[in-house]
Design a protein around this motif. Sequence first.
Motif, short mmCIF file in Angstrom:
data_model
loop_
_atom_site.label_atom_id
_atom_site.label_comp_id
_atom_site.label_asym_id
_atom_site.label_seq_id
_atom_site.Cartn_x
_atom_site.Cartn_y
_atom_site.Cartn_z
N GLN A 135 12.83 12.12 -8.07
CA GLN A 135 14.28 11.56 -8.06
C GLN A 135 14.12 10.16 -6.73
O GLN A 135 14.79 9.37 -7.07
CB GLN A 135 15.27 12.41 -7.24
N SER A 136 13.05 10.55 -5.91
CA SER A 136 12.93 9.45 -4.77
C SER A 136 12.42 8.18 -5.30
O SER A 136 12.74 7.08 -5.09
CB SER A 136 12.11 9.94 -3.71
N TRP A 137 11.26 8.41 -6.36
CA TRP A 137 10.89 7.16 -6.85
C TRP A 137 11.89 6.43 -7.85
O TRP A 137 11.99 5.36 -8.10
CB TRP A 137 9.77 7.47 -7.56
N ALA A 138 12.86 7.24 -8.59
CA ALA A 138 13.90 6.66 -9.30
C ALA A 138 14.73 5.72 -8.39
O ALA A 138 15.16 4.52 -8.83
CB ALA A 138 14.83 7.73 -10.01
N GLN A 139 15.14 6.28 -7.12
CA GLN A 139 15.84 5.58 -6.31
C GLN A 139 14.99 4.16 -5.83
O GLN A 139 15.68 3.04 -5.73
CB GLN A 139 16.31 6.36 -5.04
N ASP A 140 13.77 4.29 -5.40
CA ASP A 140 13.01 3.19 -5.08
C ASP A 140 12.93 2.19 -6.30
O ASP A 140 12.78 0.95 -5.80
CB ASP A 140 11.76 3.70 -4.62
N LYS A 141 12.74 2.61 -7.52
CA LYS A 141 12.63 1.63 -8.54
C LYS A 141 13.90 1.00 -8.45
O LYS A 141 13.95 -0.07 -8.83
CB LYS A 141 12.44 2.46 -9.70
N LYS A 142 15.12 1.57 -8.32
CA LYS A 142 16.35 0.59 -8.43
C LYS A 142 16.46 -0.26 -7.33
O LYS A 142 16.80 -1.31 -7.60
CB LYS A 142 17.55 1.73 -8.16
N LEU A 143 15.76 0.07 -6.19
CA LEU A 143 15.76 -0.95 -5.09
C LEU A 143 14.81 -2.00 -5.58
O LEU A 143 15.11 -3.24 -5.29
CB LEU A 143 15.56 -0.26 -3.99
N ILE A 144 13.61 -1.76 -6.02
CA ILE A 144 12.79 -2.76 -6.34
C ILE A 144 13.39 -3.79 -7.50
O ILE A 144 13.40 -5.15 -7.49
CB ILE A 144 11.32 -2.19 -7.00
N LEU A 145 14.16 -3.14 -8.65
CA LEU A 145 14.79 -3.88 -9.64
C LEU A 145 15.74 -4.92 -8.81
O LEU A 145 15.96 -6.05 -9.41
CB LEU A 145 15.67 -3.25 -10.50
N ARG A 146 16.59 -4.30 -7.86
CA ARG A 146 17.72 -5.31 -7.19
C ARG A 146 16.79 -6.36 -6.34
O ARG A 146 17.60 -7.52 -6.24
CB ARG A 146 18.31 -4.33 -6.30
N LEU A 147 15.73 -6.08 -5.72
CA LEU A 147 14.87 -7.03 -5.14
C LEU A 147 14.38 -8.02 -5.99
O LEU A 147 14.62 -9.37 -5.64
CB LEU A 147 13.73 -6.35 -4.52
N GLN A 193 0.87 -1.23 -0.10
CA GLN A 193 -0.02 0.01 0.06
C GLN A 193 0.72 1.14 0.08
O GLN A 193 0.65 2.28 -0.52
CB GLN A 193 -1.13 -0.01 1.16
N LYS A 194 1.80 1.29 0.84
CA LYS A 194 2.71 2.33 1.03
C LYS A 194 4.02 2.26 0.01
O LYS A 194 4.83 3.38 0.21
CB LYS A 194 3.23 2.51 2.33
N VAL A 195 4.07 1.26 -0.65
CA VAL A 195 5.18 1.05 -1.71
C VAL A 195 6.61 1.37 -0.92
O VAL A 195 7.48 2.17 -1.18
CB VAL A 195 5.22 2.22 -2.96
N ASP A 196 6.55 0.94 0.46
CA ASP A 196 7.55 0.70 1.43
C ASP A 196 8.87 -0.39 0.70
O ASP A 196 8.60 -1.28 1.39
CB ASP A 196 7.32 0.53 2.57
N VAL A 197 9.88 0.13 0.21
CA VAL A 197 10.65 -0.63 -0.39
C VAL A 197 11.50 -1.27 0.71
O VAL A 197 11.76 -2.47 0.60
CB VAL A 197 11.72 -0.05 -1.31
N VAL A 198 11.80 -0.75 1.78
CA VAL A 198 12.59 -1.26 2.99
C VAL A 198 11.87 -2.48 3.41
O VAL A 198 12.43 -3.54 3.89
CB VAL A 198 12.88 -0.12 3.96
N ARG A 199 10.54 -2.22 3.75
CA ARG A 199 9.76 -3.27 4.17
C ARG A 199 9.49 -4.42 3.24
O ARG A 199 9.43 -5.81 3.67
CB ARG A 199 8.23 -2.81 4.36
#
Length: 356
Positions: free
Chosen positions: A54-66, A19-25
């Motif tokens: 820019q914040s979403w671009a960083q989150d997207k990179k984390l999702i791709l890594r995940l 829901q929160k698109v919380d990449v860390v969680r």
Amino acid sequence: MADSTGLQFVSSYAFEAMQKVDVVRLAALSDPELRLLLPCLVRMALCAPADQSQSWAQDKKLILRLLSGVEAVNSIVALLSVDFHALEQDARKEQQLRHKAGGSNGESILVSQLQHGLTLEFEHSDPLRRLRLTLSELLAVMNKVADSNGEFFLKSSELFESPVYLEEVADVLCILQAELPSLLPIVDVAEALLHVRNGDWFLCLLVANVPDSFSEVCRGLIKNGERQDEESVGGRRRTEALRQLCQMNPSQALNIRAMVVEECHLPGLGVALTLDYKPDSADDAVSPLVSYVSGLLLGTNSKVRTWFSMFIRNGQQVRKGLVRLSLKIAVCLCFSFLGVFHFFSMLWTTLSAQVG
């Protein structure tokens, strides 16, 4: 729905992270938990975002890594590479063909003659054919629901029952609904899933991959529900599915209970959600169930009083030597908290006035 016993459902922690698109969680989820959310995460990583920050671009990179180390991602990427416009055109042609044939499933544009059973065909098919097989099966159930005039049925389907391919079928289902929302409105898909085995599991995965649809789906299921849910198999399946959805998103459970009262449908669900409710601060003086039941029976809304009084009367009737479980729990708890004489007096007065 006993048929989904043993399957892993989406946890409340995972749903909130989506829901929160919380990449860390999301990164903290176990592999089995993450597997259930792959359709949405893969689309999120591959599709052009509306958010260009820019914040979403960083989150997207984390999702791709995940996603990089998950084998099932490749099959979902392949599903997303299909021409969905052509697929939708064929699906609409098939719907027209079925309407002309009076709902017969004899001829199909989406699926040519099957050489083997549905599950074997699914196993040996390329991504496009997997989409076609699942879409054809789903549309058949949706058409039957539309023609059933509210009469419940349970459709047997190899595709939704084979434990070996449940996750792959769920992937296809989620991708189809996301890419063809006008053909497959999520509320209609949710309604159809009640009529197949493991339907509550598929339903929870579908909503978890489209978390913003939670309230819409719940309201649709409640509106289409029975006034007295414990009187039919369909009502009990619907109640159990909604209960599973609320366990996945417990912060909305009381809002869903309010919808139940507003629509005067599924009273057993209202009782079940009250029993499931875990308040932040325990109040030993008044049970949540006592507050809920007394509020309905002693409230000013005559329609609600009549509806819930009928639920209590129906529950008092013995069926095959057994009293309905939800009512039995409700009455026992109310007796223990209110006192036998006070509760009986309140119940007798209300039933006499409302039902005669």
